[in-house]
Design an enzyme around this catalytic site. Structure first.
Site, mmCIF file in Angstrom:
data_model
loop_
_atom_site.group_PDB
_atom_site.id
_atom_site.type_symbol
_atom_site.label_atom_id
_atom_site.label_comp_id
_atom_site.label_asym_id
_atom_site.label_seq_id
_atom_site.Cartn_x
_atom_site.Cartn_y
_atom_site.Cartn_z
ATOM 1 N N ASP A 278 -4.553 -15.736 1.381
ATOM 2 C CA ASP A 278 -3.379 -15.962 2.234
ATOM 3 C C ASP A 278 -2.335 -14.879 1.947
ATOM 4 O O ASP A 278 -2.317 -14.312 0.848
ATOM 5 C CB ASP A 278 -2.751 -17.326 1.931
ATOM 6 C CG ASP A 278 -3.717 -18.472 2.205
ATOM 7 O OD1 ASP A 278 -4.609 -18.300 3.043
ATOM 8 O OD2 ASP A 278 -3.552 -19.527 1.564
HETATM 9 N N1 URA Z 1 -7.126 -21.047 -1.353
HETATM 10 C C1 URA Z 1 -5.926 -21.020 -0.749
HETATM 11 O O1 URA Z 1 -5.348 -22.059 -0.466
HETATM 12 N N2 URA Z 1 -5.387 -19.830 -0.454
HETATM 13 C C2 URA Z 1 -5.975 -18.653 -0.778
HETATM 14 O O2 URA Z 1 -5.427 -17.592 -0.503
HETATM 15 C C3 URA Z 1 -7.227 -18.698 -1.418
HETATM 16 C C4 URA Z 1 -7.775 -19.917 -1.692
#
Ligand code: URA
Length: 247
Positions: free
Chosen positions: A112
């Site tokens: 993310d």
């Molecule tokens: N899980 C998440 O919630 N976000 C990420 O970026 C990677 C794994």
């Protein structure tokens, strides 16, 4: 595998030596000892020629990546950087960090925008597919900062499995690394790569994630790598990554 009598291809001991396994003589000994396989067949005897671009070569069961132009690197992705190789709106993205390179690189899975840490970049499409596909079981480890204190049964619930989008999803391990007044740092390892998976799992046990850092993918560790820096993988860790990915 290439026919040993053929003049095409490169001698196996030379390919192994070029991949950093050892001297040609040492590689001949490995072959002699029956420790080398090509495309699943143990090599018996010297002189075999292979195409390093296509042959799947293993030493002691560990994959030896031999395609000359294959590159695998680690970016310590800073917070706020999008996991895309190009952003039409000009926002900071992982492509910015490899802009000077000639290979056609892509990111292996996604983090993310507000997640930091270990993101693999490669031009090896098969490796990328294998790492991101849950069936190959490459584990990913995250450090999450969450509101605390953590109730004693949180680890047990996460390991037993949480229903996320009609599918029971579990973690391989869960540990409280640090308990601070009102917050905690927890370490989670899982094989899943679904969108927001760590955030959704932690939210569902009552601990919404405030900060998330990925610290490990398979055998590759983030360690002390600086945010925004790139590290090209080679040697034992690269071989271990290919092996972990089932290649
Ligand atoms: N899980 C998440 O919630 N976000 C990420 O970026 C990677 C794994």
């Amino acid at each position: 595998m290439t026919d040993p009598r053929s003049e095409s291809g490169i001698r196996l001991q030379k390919v192994l030596a070029q991949a950093g396994i050892g001297s040609r003589r040492a590689c001949e000994e490995l072959i002699e000892q029956g420790r080398v396989s090509v495309d699943g067949n143990v090599v018996r005897g010297q002189g075999l020629r292979v195409d390093p671009e296509t042959a799947a070569i293993h030493v002691d069961g560990e994959r030896v990546p031999t395609a000359a132009d294959t590159v695998v690197m680690v970016l310590n992705k800073p917070r706020g950087v999008l996991t895309t190789m190009h952003d039409d709106l000009g926002r900071p993205c992982v492509g910015d960090y490899v802009a000077g390179r000639n290979e056609r690189l892509f990111h292996v899975g996604r983090l993310d925008a507000d997640t930091e840490g270990l993101l693999l970049l490669t031009n090896d499409g098969l490796l990328s597919q294998h790492i991101t596909h849950p069936s190959h079981g490459v584990a990913k480890t995250y450090l999450a900062t969450v509101p605390g204190p953590i109730a004693r049964d949180v680890g047990r619930r996460l390991k037993a499995g949480i229903m996320i989008d009609d599918r029971v999803t579990s973690v391989d391990s869960f540990a409280v690394v640090q308990a601070l007044p009102g917050s905690a740092l927890v370490e989670i390892t899982l094989h899943e790569g679904r969108h927001h998976i760590v955030k959704r799992m932690m939210e569902s046990v009552g601990h919404p994630v405030e900060r998330l850092v990925r610290t490990r993918v398979g055998p590759v560790l983030l360690d002390q790598q600086r945010p925004g820096s790139i590290r090209v993988l080679s040697g034992p860790v690269l071989r271990a990554l290919y092996t972990d990915a089932g290649l």
